[in-house]
Design a protein around this motif. Structure first.
Motif, PDB file in Angstrom:
ATOM      1  N   ARG A 169       0.827  -1.211   0.000  1.00 15.13           N
ATOM      2  CA  ARG A 169       0.000   0.000   0.000  1.00 15.13           C
ATOM      3  C   ARG A 169       0.859   1.258   0.000  1.00 15.13           C
ATOM      4  N   LEU A 170       1.977   1.240   0.715  1.00 17.58           N
ATOM      5  CA  LEU A 170       2.886   2.386   0.674  1.00 17.58           C
ATOM      6  C   LEU A 170       3.518   2.530  -0.707  1.00 17.58           C
ATOM      7  N   GLU A 171       3.858   1.415  -1.313  1.00 16.99           N
ATOM      8  CA  GLU A 171       4.419   1.440  -2.671  1.00 16.99           C
ATOM      9  C   GLU A 171       3.390   2.018  -3.635  1.00 16.99           C
ATOM     10  N   ARG A 172       2.145   1.593  -3.515  1.00 20.36           N
ATOM     11  CA  ARG A 172       1.053   2.092  -4.347  1.00 20.36           C
ATOM     12  C   ARG A 172       0.896   3.600  -4.177  1.00 20.36           C
ATOM     13  N   LEU A 173       0.925   4.039  -2.935  1.00 17.55           N
ATOM     14  CA  LEU A 173       0.810   5.467  -2.642  1.00 17.55           C
ATOM     15  C   LEU A 173       1.970   6.239  -3.278  1.00 17.55           C
ATOM     16  N   ALA A 174       3.169   5.697  -3.188  1.00 18.66           N
ATOM     17  CA  ALA A 174       4.339   6.364  -3.773  1.00 18.66           C
ATOM     18  C   ALA A 174       4.185   6.537  -5.277  1.00 18.66           C
ATOM     19  N   ILE A 175       3.717   5.490  -5.948  1.00 21.34           N
ATOM     20  CA  ILE A 175       3.549   5.546  -7.404  1.00 21.34           C
ATOM     21  C   ILE A 175       2.488   6.581  -7.771  1.00 21.34           C
ATOM     22  N   ILE A 176       1.388   6.571  -7.077  1.00 18.57           N
ATOM     23  CA  ILE A 176       0.299   7.496  -7.402  1.00 18.57           C
ATOM     24  C   ILE A 176       0.673   8.925  -7.039  1.00 18.57           C
ATOM     25  N   PRO A 236      -8.872  11.464  -2.714  1.00 14.52           N
ATOM     26  CA  PRO A 236      -8.150  10.456  -3.501  1.00 14.52           C
ATOM     27  C   PRO A 236      -7.213   9.613  -2.625  1.00 14.52           C
ATOM     28  N   LEU A 237      -6.565  10.248  -1.644  1.00 14.99           N
ATOM     29  CA  LEU A 237      -5.663   9.502  -0.768  1.00 14.99           C
ATOM     30  C   LEU A 237      -6.394   8.393  -0.023  1.00 14.99           C
ATOM     31  N   SER A 238      -7.600   8.659   0.422  1.00 13.65           N
ATOM     32  CA  SER A 238      -8.352   7.649   1.173  1.00 13.65           C
ATOM     33  C   SER A 238      -8.762   6.472   0.286  1.00 13.65           C
ATOM     34  N   MET A 239      -8.762   6.651  -1.018  1.00  7.82           N
ATOM     35  CA  MET A 239      -9.129   5.583  -1.943  1.00  7.82           C
ATOM     36  C   MET A 239      -8.002   4.567  -2.149  1.00  7.82           C
ATOM     37  N   LEU A 240      -6.803   4.921  -1.703  1.00  9.02           N
ATOM     38  CA  LEU A 240      -5.640   4.085  -1.979  1.00  9.02           C
ATOM     39  C   LEU A 240      -5.521   2.870  -1.076  1.00  9.02           C
ATOM     40  N   ASP A 241      -6.498   2.659  -0.204  1.00  3.76           N
ATOM     41  CA  ASP A 241      -6.437   1.480   0.670  1.00  3.76           C
ATOM     42  C   ASP A 241      -6.845   0.205  -0.058  1.00  3.76           C
ATOM     43  N   THR A 242      -7.405   0.349  -1.270  1.00  2.65           N
ATOM     44  CA  THR A 242      -7.742  -0.829  -2.082  1.00  2.65           C
ATOM     45  C   THR A 242      -7.186  -0.664  -3.490  1.00  2.65           C
ATOM     46  N   GLU A 243      -6.936  -1.770  -4.137  1.00  8.25           N
ATOM     47  CA  GLU A 243      -6.443  -1.731  -5.519  1.00  8.25           C
ATOM     48  C   GLU A 243      -7.489  -1.114  -6.444  1.00  8.25           C
ATOM     49  N   THR A 244      -8.760  -1.422  -6.209  1.00  8.22           N
ATOM     50  CA  THR A 244      -9.841  -0.851  -7.020  1.00  8.22           C
ATOM     51  C   THR A 244      -9.881   0.663  -6.871  1.00  8.22           C
TER      52      THR A 244
END
Length: 159
Positions: free
Chosen positions: A96-103, A133-141
């Motif tokens: 999830r942190l990696e996902r956040l970094a990319i986005i 948008p940040l709160s949406m990053l807890d799921t892949e969808t």
């Protein structure tokens, strides 16, 4: 100026410098993750990301660690325990942190600077059901939806 007042000002200056350093630490980490190939990122996720990144990320987004921990799917108590013991985060939190970094890196490219990207990620948006948008990053969808909106903004498409 009295010694006590001078000490207080020094403490405030130290805090500002530490916060600036933490913000810069997160930006450097985020950029290194975003610039890495998929294989490197997968290995990082499997190994686990330092809990220090959770601290710097929450400071970067100017939010309490407990709130930020929830975004990456951790209970605040577990997050604090890992931070105090300097433990690595598990694969789920690391991903999830990696996902956040990319986005976040993508948002910075779309908006042209870090401050505007951060402001967009933290502002409620009707497209996301009045969530940030940040709160949406807890799921892949949710992350996929954020990516779609960023692509629409970047290329002038319809959301």
């Amino acid at each position: 100026m009295s010694q006590k007042k001078s000490d207080t000002l020094q403490s405030i200056d130290d805090w500002k410098n530490m916060t600036t350093a933490s913000t810069e630490d997160f930006r450097k980490w985020r950029s290194s993750v975003a610039d890495s190939d998929a294989g490197t990122r997968i290995n990082l996720i499997r190994k686990g990301i330092s809990s220090h990144v959770l601290v710097t990320a929450s400071e970067y987004f100017n939010m309490p660690r407990a709130q930020f921990a929830k975004i990456i799917g951790m209970s605040p108590a577990t997050a604090e325990r890992k931070i105090k013991s300097h433990s690595l985060l598990g694969p789920v939190e690391s991903e999830r942190l990696e996902r956040l970094a990319i986005i976040e890196d993508t948002a910075e490219k779309v908006f042209g600077n870090a401050d505007q990207a951060k402001m967009w990620l933290l502002r409620k948006n009707l497209v996301f059901g009045d969530d940030t948008p940040l709160s949406m990053l807890d799921t892949e969808t949710g992350a996929g939806e954020v990516k779609k909106v960023l692509a629409s903004i970047a290329y002038g498409g319809v959301v």
